[in-house]
Design an enzyme around this catalytic site. Structure first.
Site, PDB file in Angstrom:
ATOM      1  N   LYS A  36       9.245   7.587   8.353  1.00  0.00           N
ATOM      2  CA  LYS A  36       8.134   8.013   9.186  1.00  0.00           C
ATOM      3  C   LYS A  36       7.159   6.982   9.325  1.00  0.00           C
ATOM      4  O   LYS A  36       7.259   5.768   8.564  1.00  0.00           O
ATOM      5  CB  LYS A  36       7.683   9.377   8.779  1.00  0.00           C
ATOM      6  CG  LYS A  36       6.973   9.233   7.503  1.00  0.00           C
ATOM      7  CD  LYS A  36       6.879  10.593   6.743  1.00  0.00           C
ATOM      8  CE  LYS A  36       6.088  10.537   5.487  1.00  0.00           C
ATOM      9  NZ  LYS A  36       6.118  11.573   4.533  1.00  0.00           N
ATOM     10  N   ARG A 126       1.748  23.223   2.710  1.00  0.00           N
ATOM     11  CA  ARG A 126       1.838  22.452   3.975  1.00  0.00           C
ATOM     12  C   ARG A 126       2.928  23.004   4.860  1.00  0.00           C
ATOM     13  O   ARG A 126       2.755  24.256   5.166  1.00  0.00           O
ATOM     14  CB  ARG A 126       2.015  20.943   3.455  1.00  0.00           C
ATOM     15  CG  ARG A 126       1.515  19.760   4.454  1.00  0.00           C
ATOM     16  CD  ARG A 126       1.475  18.497   3.831  1.00  0.00           C
ATOM     17  NE  ARG A 126       2.782  18.047   3.615  1.00  0.00           N
ATOM     18  CZ  ARG A 126       3.120  16.945   3.621  1.00  0.00           C
ATOM     19  NH1 ARG A 126       2.402  15.987   3.386  1.00  0.00           N
ATOM     20  NH2 ARG A 126       4.435  16.470   3.016  1.00  0.00           N
ATOM     21  N   TYR A 241     -21.062 -12.054  10.675  1.00  0.00           N
ATOM     22  CA  TYR A 241     -21.997 -11.121  11.115  1.00  0.00           C
ATOM     23  C   TYR A 241     -22.902 -10.899   9.970  1.00  0.00           C
ATOM     24  O   TYR A 241     -22.547 -10.964   8.900  1.00  0.00           O
ATOM     25  CB  TYR A 241     -21.176  -9.747  11.471  1.00  0.00           C
ATOM     26  CG  TYR A 241     -20.701  -9.959  12.998  1.00  0.00           C
ATOM     27  CD1 TYR A 241     -21.337 -10.103  14.021  1.00  0.00           C
ATOM     28  CD2 TYR A 241     -19.385  -9.569  13.179  1.00  0.00           C
ATOM     29  CE1 TYR A 241     -20.960 -10.334  15.387  1.00  0.00           C
ATOM     30  CE2 TYR A 241     -18.796  -9.654  14.226  1.00  0.00           C
ATOM     31  CZ  TYR A 241     -19.418  -9.818  15.478  1.00  0.00           C
ATOM     32  OH  TYR A 241     -18.949 -10.044  16.566  1.00  0.00           O
ATOM     33  N   MET A 289     -13.548  -7.803  13.184  1.00  0.00           N
ATOM     34  CA  MET A 289     -12.535  -7.054  14.157  1.00  0.00           C
ATOM     35  C   MET A 289     -11.225  -8.050  14.118  1.00  0.00           C
ATOM     36  O   MET A 289     -10.012  -7.521  13.752  1.00  0.00           O
ATOM     37  CB  MET A 289     -12.888  -6.619  15.709  1.00  0.00           C
ATOM     38  CG  MET A 289     -11.656  -5.632  16.114  1.00  0.00           C
ATOM     39  SD  MET A 289     -12.315  -5.261  17.937  1.00  0.00           S
ATOM     40  CE  MET A 289     -13.726  -4.313  17.730  1.00  0.00           C
TER      41      MET A 289
END
Ligand SMILES: *Cc1c(COP(=O)(O)O)cnc(C)c1O
Length: 341
Positions: A36, A126, A241, A289
Site C-alpha cells: 500500500k 480499527r 534561512y 523546502m
C-alpha cells in the site's frame, strides 16, 4: 526522459533478501507483501515485480486505485479498505479482491459470488467485523479466500498479542476461508504460532526494524541528490534561512537538490548526515523546502553536478527525527526518480 536531480537508490537484492528472511521466519506459512501507499514510497510496481520474481504471490494494497495500478501483476492483490458502493460500479481488476470489513460490505459482495477476503477485528478497533458477528453467521455463504485479523501491538511484548491470536485462532473452521492470516512484520517476529497460513509484512521488507529479532533486515532505500552549487563560506558568515548556522571557520559548502517537500523532514536539522567519497558530511543550517546545505570540507573533490547520499538507515533516522519508520518512508515524494540496482 531527463533524469531528475534527486533519486531514491533502491537495493533489489536487499528487498528480496528481506522477503526471504520474513518468509523463512514465517515457517510453514506463505509470506505475502504489503505494498500500500505505493509500496511504502518505493513504488509499488518496482516492488511487486521483484517480489513476484522471488516467489511472492499475495500482495496487499489499501484502495482500488492502487489495485488498478497492479492489474498486470500475475499475483493476487487484496484491497484492505473493502468495497464501497462506488467501487462496485467501478473497474475492479481480475487479480484483485476486497477485504470485507463491515456487514454492509458483506451484503454488497455476497451476491457476486466472487472470492473475497474478510478482516475480523480481534481488539484493535480499527477495521473488521466482530468475532461475535462471525460466530452469528454473518459470513455464511461467502466465498472466502483469506480470513484475516491485525495485531495492534506486535512490536511490543504485551499480553494483547496472545489474546488477539487466541481470539483469531478460535475462528478456525467457522467460515469457508481457505487460509488464515494475522501477522504483519513485527507479528512475524513473534513466532510461528502467529503466522497461521499467510503472513503480511510491509515495513521490514523495506528496511524497517522494530524488534531485535529482525536485526538482520537490510536497508533498501537511500535518497540521493545532486549538488546545484558549491561555495566557500567565510568564518563568521551564516548559512540558510534565519541564519541559524554561523561558520566557525572558512568552510566548503555544497547545496543539494533536496528538501522537506521531498519528505526529507525538517526534524532532521542538526541530526541528519550525508555521505560522499566515503566521508560522513554534516547538514548545515535550516532544511529548506527544496534545498539543503552540506558541509563538504571532508570531500574536496565534490563538484557541481555530483551526487550526495543521505544516511537513511530507518531505525536510526526515525529515532533521531522522533518519527515512525513508516513516516520516514511513505513521505518520500514524487520528485525522486526511483532507481533500482
Ligand atoms: C499495513 C498492513 C500490514 C503490514 O504492516 P507492517 O507493520 O508494515 O509490516 C499488514 N496488514 C494490514 C492489515 C496492514 O494494514
Amino acid at each position: 526522459m531527463t533524469a531528475a536531480p534527486l533519486r531514491l537508490r533502491l537495493d533489489s537484492a536487499a528487498l528480496v533478501a528481506n522477503w526471504r528472511l520474513l518468509d523463512a521466519m514465517s515457517g510453514a506459512a506463505v509470506c505475502g507483501a504489503a505494498v500500500k501507499a505505493d509500496g511504502y514510497g518505493l513504488g509499488a510496481k518496482g516492488v511487486t515485480a521483484r517480489l513476484r520474481e522471488a516467489g511472492c504471490r499475495d500482495f496487499f494494497v489499501s484502495t482500488w486505485a492502487e489495485a488498478r495500478s497492479l492489474a498486470d501483476l500475475d499475483a493476487a492483490v487484496s484491497v484492505l479498505h473493502g468495497v464501497r458502493a462506488e467501487d462496485m460500479r467501478g473497474e475492479r481488476p481480475g487479480n484483485a479482491r476486497p477485504v470485507l470489513s463491515t456487514a454492509a460490505q458483506v451484503l454488497r459482495w455476497r451476491e457476486t459470488g466472487a472470492p473475497c477476503d474478510v478482516m475480523v477485528d480481534t481488539g484493535m478497533n480499527r477495521l473488521g467485523v466482530s468475532v461475535a458477528e462471525v460466530a452469528d453467521g454473518l459470513l455464511d455463504g461467502l466465498n472466502i479466500e483469506t480470513l484475516m485479523s491485525h495485531l495492534a501491538c506486535a512490536d511490543e511484548d504485551v499480553s494483547m498479542n496472545a489474546a488477539q491470536r487466541d481470539a483469531f485462532a478460535g475462528l478456525a473452521g467457522r467460515t469457508s476461508a481457505k487460509r488464515l492470516s494475522l501477522a504483519n512484520s513485527a507479528g512475524v517476529a513473534l513466532g510461528v504460532d502467529y503466522a497461521f497460513d499467510l503472513t503480511r509484512p510491509g515495513i521490514s521488507l523495506y528496511g524497517g526494524v522494530q524488534v531485535p529479532a529482525l536485526a538482520a533486515i537490510r536497508q533498501v532505500v537511500t535518497p540521493e541528490a545532486q549538488i546545484l552549487q558549491r561555495r566557500r563560506v567565510r568564518a563568521g558568515e551564516t548559512i540558510g534561512y534565519n541564519a541559524t548556522f554561523t561558520a566557525p571557520a572558512d568552510m566548503e559548502v555544497a547545496v543539494i537538490n533536496l528538501g522537506y517537500a521531498d519528505g526529507y523532514l525538517r526534524a532532521m536539522e542538526r541530526l541528519g548526515t550525508a555521505r560522499a567519497d566515503g566521508q560522513t558530511l554534516p547538514l548545515l543550517g535550516r532544511i529548506s523546502m527544496d534545498l539543503i546545505a552540506i558541509g563538504v570540507d571532508a570531500a574536496p573533490g565534490l563538484a557541481e553536478g555530483d551526487w550526495i547520499a543521505m544516511d537513511y538507515a530507518l531505525p536510526e533516522i526515525a529515532a533521531r527525527a522522533g518519527r515512525s519508520q513508516y513516516e520516514m518512508l511513505t513521505g518520500l515524494g514524487d520528485r525522486f526518480d526511483r532507481i533500482w540496482r
